[in-house]
Design a protein around this motif. Structure first.
Motif, PDB file in Angstrom:
ATOM      1  N   ASN A 155      60.653  73.587  69.918  1.00  0.00           N
ATOM      2  CA  ASN A 155      61.827  74.366  70.246  1.00  0.00           C
ATOM      3  C   ASN A 155      61.953  74.464  71.757  1.00  0.00           C
ATOM      4  OD1 ASN A 155      63.859  76.175  70.414  1.00  0.00           O
ATOM      5  ND2 ASN A 155      63.042  77.536  68.834  1.00  0.00           N
ATOM      6  N   MET A 156      63.062  74.037  72.286  1.00  0.00           N
ATOM      7  CA  MET A 156      63.192  74.018  73.735  1.00  0.00           C
ATOM      8  C   MET A 156      63.596  75.367  74.323  1.00  0.00           C
ATOM      9  SD  MET A 156      62.166  71.171  74.585  1.00  0.00           S
ATOM     10  CE  MET A 156      62.612  71.142  76.322  1.00  0.00           C
ATOM     11  N   ASP A 157      63.930  76.296  73.453  1.00  0.00           N
ATOM     12  CA  ASP A 157      64.317  77.608  73.945  1.00  0.00           C
ATOM     13  C   ASP A 157      63.081  78.342  74.461  1.00  0.00           C
ATOM     14  OD1 ASP A 157      65.010  80.188  74.333  1.00  0.00           O
ATOM     15  OD2 ASP A 157      66.024  80.459  72.405  1.00  0.00           O
ATOM     16  N   PRO A 158      63.031  78.697  75.767  1.00  0.00           N
ATOM     17  CA  PRO A 158      61.817  79.302  76.322  1.00  0.00           C
ATOM     18  C   PRO A 158      61.456  80.622  75.648  1.00  0.00           C
ATOM     19  CG  PRO A 158      63.563  79.123  77.992  1.00  0.00           C
ATOM     20  CD  PRO A 158      64.107  78.544  76.741  1.00  0.00           C
ATOM     21  N   LYS A 159      62.414  81.254  74.988  1.00  0.00           N
ATOM     22  CA  LYS A 159      62.105  82.540  74.326  1.00  0.00           C
ATOM     23  C   LYS A 159      61.423  82.319  72.970  1.00  0.00           C
ATOM     24  CE  LYS A 159      66.178  84.667  76.175  1.00  0.00           C
ATOM     25  NZ  LYS A 159      67.241  83.769  75.763  1.00  0.00           N
ATOM     26  N   HIS A 160      61.624  81.180  72.405  1.00  0.00           N
ATOM     27  CA  HIS A 160      60.978  80.900  71.108  1.00  0.00           C
ATOM     28  C   HIS A 160      60.257  79.574  71.207  1.00  0.00           C
ATOM     29  CE1 HIS A 160      64.739  83.133  70.251  1.00  0.00           C
ATOM     30  NE2 HIS A 160      63.869  83.926  69.639  1.00  0.00           N
ATOM     31  N   ARG A 161      59.047  79.620  71.687  1.00  0.00           N
ATOM     32  CA  ARG A 161      58.345  78.362  71.936  1.00  0.00           C
ATOM     33  C   ARG A 161      57.619  77.804  70.718  1.00  0.00           C
ATOM     34  NH1 ARG A 161      57.951  77.994  77.592  1.00  0.00           N
ATOM     35  NH2 ARG A 161      59.942  76.970  77.852  1.00  0.00           N
ATOM     36  N   ASP A 162      58.136  78.082  69.556  1.00  0.00           N
ATOM     37  CA  ASP A 162      57.412  77.568  68.398  1.00  0.00           C
ATOM     38  C   ASP A 162      57.838  76.130  68.108  1.00  0.00           C
ATOM     39  OD1 ASP A 162      59.924  78.152  67.761  1.00  0.00           O
ATOM     40  OD2 ASP A 162      59.464  79.559  66.146  1.00  0.00           O
ATOM     41  N   ARG A 163      57.115  75.536  67.202  1.00  0.00           N
ATOM     42  CA  ARG A 163      57.455  74.174  66.820  1.00  0.00           C
ATOM     43  C   ARG A 163      57.706  74.162  65.315  1.00  0.00           C
ATOM     44  NH1 ARG A 163      52.794  70.412  69.266  1.00  0.00           N
ATOM     45  NH2 ARG A 163      51.512  71.331  67.632  1.00  0.00           N
ATOM     46  N   ILE A 164      58.434  73.204  64.874  1.00  0.00           N
ATOM     47  CA  ILE A 164      58.583  73.030  63.422  1.00  0.00           C
ATOM     48  C   ILE A 164      57.897  71.725  63.038  1.00  0.00           C
ATOM     49  CG2 ILE A 164      60.161  72.661  61.506  1.00  0.00           C
ATOM     50  CD1 ILE A 164      62.216  74.297  62.844  1.00  0.00           C
ATOM     51  N   ALA A 165      56.964  71.841  62.102  1.00  0.00           N
ATOM     52  CA  ALA A 165      56.330  70.633  61.574  1.00  0.00           C
ATOM     53  C   ALA A 165      57.077  70.264  60.289  1.00  0.00           C
ATOM     54  CB  ALA A 165      54.861  70.890  61.284  1.00  0.00           C
ATOM     55  N   PHE A 166      57.542  69.039  60.217  1.00  0.00           N
ATOM     56  CA  PHE A 166      58.248  68.572  59.020  1.00  0.00           C
ATOM     57  C   PHE A 166      57.241  67.929  58.075  1.00  0.00           C
ATOM     58  CE2 PHE A 166      62.735  69.026  60.063  1.00  0.00           C
ATOM     59  CZ  PHE A 166      62.668  69.297  61.423  1.00  0.00           C
ATOM     60  N   VAL A 167      57.168  68.493  56.876  1.00  0.00           N
ATOM     61  CA  VAL A 167      56.188  67.998  55.905  1.00  0.00           C
ATOM     62  C   VAL A 167      56.916  67.327  54.747  1.00  0.00           C
ATOM     63  CG1 VAL A 167      54.419  68.707  54.239  1.00  0.00           C
ATOM     64  CG2 VAL A 167      54.505  69.771  56.506  1.00  0.00           C
ATOM     65  N   LYS A 168      56.532  66.104  54.449  1.00  0.00           N
ATOM     66  CA  LYS A 168      57.049  65.447  53.235  1.00  0.00           C
ATOM     67  C   LYS A 168      56.100  65.820  52.096  1.00  0.00           C
ATOM     68  CE  LYS A 168      58.864  62.331  50.353  1.00  0.00           C
ATOM     69  NZ  LYS A 168      58.832  60.894  50.322  1.00  0.00           N
ATOM     70  N   ILE A 169      56.651  66.376  51.057  1.00  0.00           N
ATOM     71  CA  ILE A 169      55.811  66.727  49.911  1.00  0.00           C
ATOM     72  C   ILE A 169      55.602  65.464  49.077  1.00  0.00           C
ATOM     73  CG2 ILE A 169      55.584  68.196  47.873  1.00  0.00           C
ATOM     74  CD1 ILE A 169      57.396  70.206  49.312  1.00  0.00           C
ATOM     75  N   VAL A 170      54.336  65.092  48.931  1.00  0.00           N
ATOM     76  CA  VAL A 170      54.029  63.859  48.198  1.00  0.00           C
ATOM     77  C   VAL A 170      53.806  64.154  46.721  1.00  0.00           C
ATOM     78  CG1 VAL A 170      52.414  61.935  47.977  1.00  0.00           C
ATOM     79  CG2 VAL A 170      52.983  62.812  50.240  1.00  0.00           C
ATOM     80  N   SER A 171      53.146  65.299  46.437  1.00  0.00           N
ATOM     81  CA  SER A 171      52.853  65.595  45.032  1.00  0.00           C
ATOM     82  C   SER A 171      53.006  67.082  44.747  1.00  0.00           C
ATOM     83  CB  SER A 171      51.425  65.164  44.692  1.00  0.00           C
ATOM     84  OG  SER A 171      50.496  65.943  45.428  1.00  0.00           O
ATOM     85  N   GLY A 172      53.303  67.374  43.476  1.00  0.00           N
ATOM     86  CA  GLY A 172      53.310  68.731  42.973  1.00  0.00           C
ATOM     87  C   GLY A 172      54.369  69.633  43.561  1.00  0.00           C
ATOM     88  N   LYS A 173      54.032  70.922  43.573  1.00  0.00           N
ATOM     89  CA  LYS A 173      54.993  71.933  44.013  1.00  0.00           C
ATOM     90  C   LYS A 173      54.415  72.729  45.167  1.00  0.00           C
ATOM     91  CE  LYS A 173      56.196  76.211  41.992  1.00  0.00           C
ATOM     92  NZ  LYS A 173      56.552  76.974  40.795  1.00  0.00           N
TER      93      LYS A 173
END
Ligand code: G4P
Length: 527
Positions: free
Chosen positions: A304-322
């Protein structure tokens, strides 16, 4: 059928890829309109980085910010849950696209009828072929004058190295463009540039030989169509869904995304033939999507480029199950349990917190620095998904510390940015200097800017002349030792400590390959 199986069978997760400007964004938008996920054209902000912005880094970051929302676009169509994985068009972000392809179960390649197969298309299809990903080809901009259909298909076969089979065929081109004949369903789809194409505009005909065709498109065009269709049957191998699903033959469609022409046919065929979530190899076995237990892998990290919210989002592909919210999952590399209170799913242009997601889906997990590209999450079993390749970079620079008081910050920053996959880090063996390898010039700006603004560290670059970096391995220890000694000034280690040869020129590389026959030179990290 269990509820889990039912849910998984509804998923179709795919990527649309193209060389910039072929029409990927326009096609994506038309799909979303058909899916009812958006109501008006232009509602989805493009993930495309405009050519004009290449010198303006902040503008690019702003556009990259937008791309969080458009990274995955889910919509329902004919009872199926469709996830489109968006990919950045800009060539400097090609690595991002390559990684996204590892999360796609199939791909639609868009080609501009006038430009034919372009450079980015070749690279992207080469990555799809590494995994036998099923490919549908959409030839776009038929409303403009372009290449002859047969010539174009030959070019596709030769440059992309895939077998093709047209499922539709154009009648005329440019000003003379009358529409397409749907080979699969025997229908004439007539073109009008009014943006309101619907299936009811398709004229069903019993046979292309019928007089009706002459009445609709004129005798000359009808005769030419018959002739060309005969040739199609002779020239191209029989199309079967099995061959498509094995990645052995690619169906071809013609149309015009801008005019919404031929799009519904494409989408309808896609939902009929595209693969369900596919099994995936890990280091211990092949994991079926129908496994009761959840597993998945990180294929993209977005800061996140916003200096107030420096978190990141990890994109996960679900391979199996729920996958379920607030449930403990094992982060295999750290051997640590993590749970996620706000997992996000992506519906067209909005994000929403989800309770559950199933194999085939993508979830976005907020991350404060736990993840790196390729990380595996499971319900407890210890295994790793392999196969997020790094490609040998094409540009290299030494990176030096420009503020000796901030060494720690610099190292942390570099480490995390590499985990995100922004670029690749090599350490030279002879002098221990750090080298950043990238696919494009932009990444150097990105790194410098982010080190300064996120890590409070300063860096300086020094140019260096390297043609290519490739990983080297050999069974022949003696030859490897000799090679490493003689090429000491050209040897480096990657982030995982593997040997990398930095070739000064194509000639030097070819010379080394010719001389050291027992050494394998790898151009992707997947070997
Ligand atoms: P990309 O994501 O693959 O980079 O391509 P995008 O959809 O943005 O399309 C690139 C350009 O091609 C756009 O024009 C778009 O309107 C145009 N285009 C897409 N499909 C067709 C088509 O079927 N026929 C014709 N004639 N043009 C098409 P632009 O002027 O660059 O952008 P814009 O100002 O229209 O957004």
């Amino acid at each position: 059928m269990s509820k889990l199986t039912e849910e998984i069978d509804l998923r179709r997760t795919f990527a649309i890829v193209s060389h910039p400007d072929a029409g990927k964004t326009t096609l994506t938008e038309k799909f979303l309109l058909f899916g009812g996920a958006i109501q008006t054209a232009g509602a989805v902000k493009s993930n495309k980085i405009k050519k004009t912005a290449t010198s303006d880094f902040m503008e690019i970051e702003k556009q990259r910010g937008i791309s969080v929302a458009t990274s995955v676009m889910g919509f329902d169509y004919k009872g199926l849950k469709i996830n489109i994985l968006d990919t950045p068009g800009h060539k400097d972000f090609a690595e991002d696209t390559f990684r996204t392809l590892t999360a796609a179960d199939s791909v639609i390649v868009v080609i501009d009828v006038a430009k034919g197969v372009e450079e980015q298309t070749e690279k992207l299809v080469a990555v799809c072929k590494m995994r036998d990903t099923p490919i549908i080809v959409f030839i776009n901009k038929l409303d403009r004058f372009g290449k002859d259909a047969f010539d174009l298909l030959t070019e596709i076969e030769q440059k992309l190295g895939i077998s093709v089979h047209p499922l539709s065929w154009p009648i005329g081109q440019g000003e003379e463009f009358q529409g397409v004949y749907n080979i699969y369903e025997k229908g004439l789809n007539l073109f009008s540039a009014d943006n309101k194409q619907s299936v009811s505009d398709v004229v069903k005909i019993a046979d292309v030989q019928s007089k009706e065709v002459d009445e609709i498109v004129g005798t000359e065009a009808a005769d030419l169509l018959r002739e060309e269709l005969e040739l199609v049957e002779v020239v191209y191998p029989q199309y079967t869904n099995e061959k498509y699903l094995e990645g052995k033959v690619s169906p071809i469609f013609f149309g015009s995304a801008l005019n919404n022409f031929g799009i519904q046919e494409l989408l309808d065929c896609f939902v009929r033939i595209a693969p369900k979530p596919q099994p995936k190899k890990c280091d211990t076995r092949v994991v079926s999507p129908y496994d009761e237990k959840f597993s998945g892998f990180v294929f993209k990290i977005h800061a996140n480029m916003d200096p107030k919210h420096r978190d990141r989002i990890a994109f996960v592909k679900i391979v199996s199950g729920k996958f379920s919210r607030n449930t403990n999952y094992l982060h295999v590399r750290h051997n640590k349990k993590l749970k996620f209170s706000n997992p996000t799913a992506f519906m067209a242009s909005k994000k929403e917190v989800v309770e559950d997601a199933f194999a085939g889906d993508i979830v976005g997990l907020y991350d404060s620095g736990n993840f790196k590209i390729g990380d595996t999450l499971t319900e407890g079993e210890k295994f790793n998904y392999s196969g997020i390749p790094s490609f040998s970079p094409e540009q290299f620079k030494y990176i030096d510390n420009a503020d000796p008081m901030k060494t720690k910050q610099l190292n942390k920053g570099i480490d995390q940015l590499m985990d995100e996959g922004v670029a690749q880090l090599f350490t030279k063996v002879d002098n221990n200097r750090k080298i950043i390898g990238t696919v494009g010039q932009l990444q150097y700006e990105v790194i410098q800017y982010r080190l300064e603004h996120e890590y409070n560290a300063k860096c300086r670059y020094e140019s260096m002349n390297i043609f290519k970096a490739c990983w080297v391995t050999s069974e022949d220890e003696a030859q490897m030792k000799d090679f490493k000694l003689r090429k000491l000034h050209n040897m480096a280690k990657d982030k995982d400590g593997r040997d990398v040869f930095l070739a000064d020129s194509r000639y030097a590389l070819e010379l080394a390959q010719g001389k050291y026959t027992e050494i394998e030179f790898h151009f992707t990290s997947e070997f």
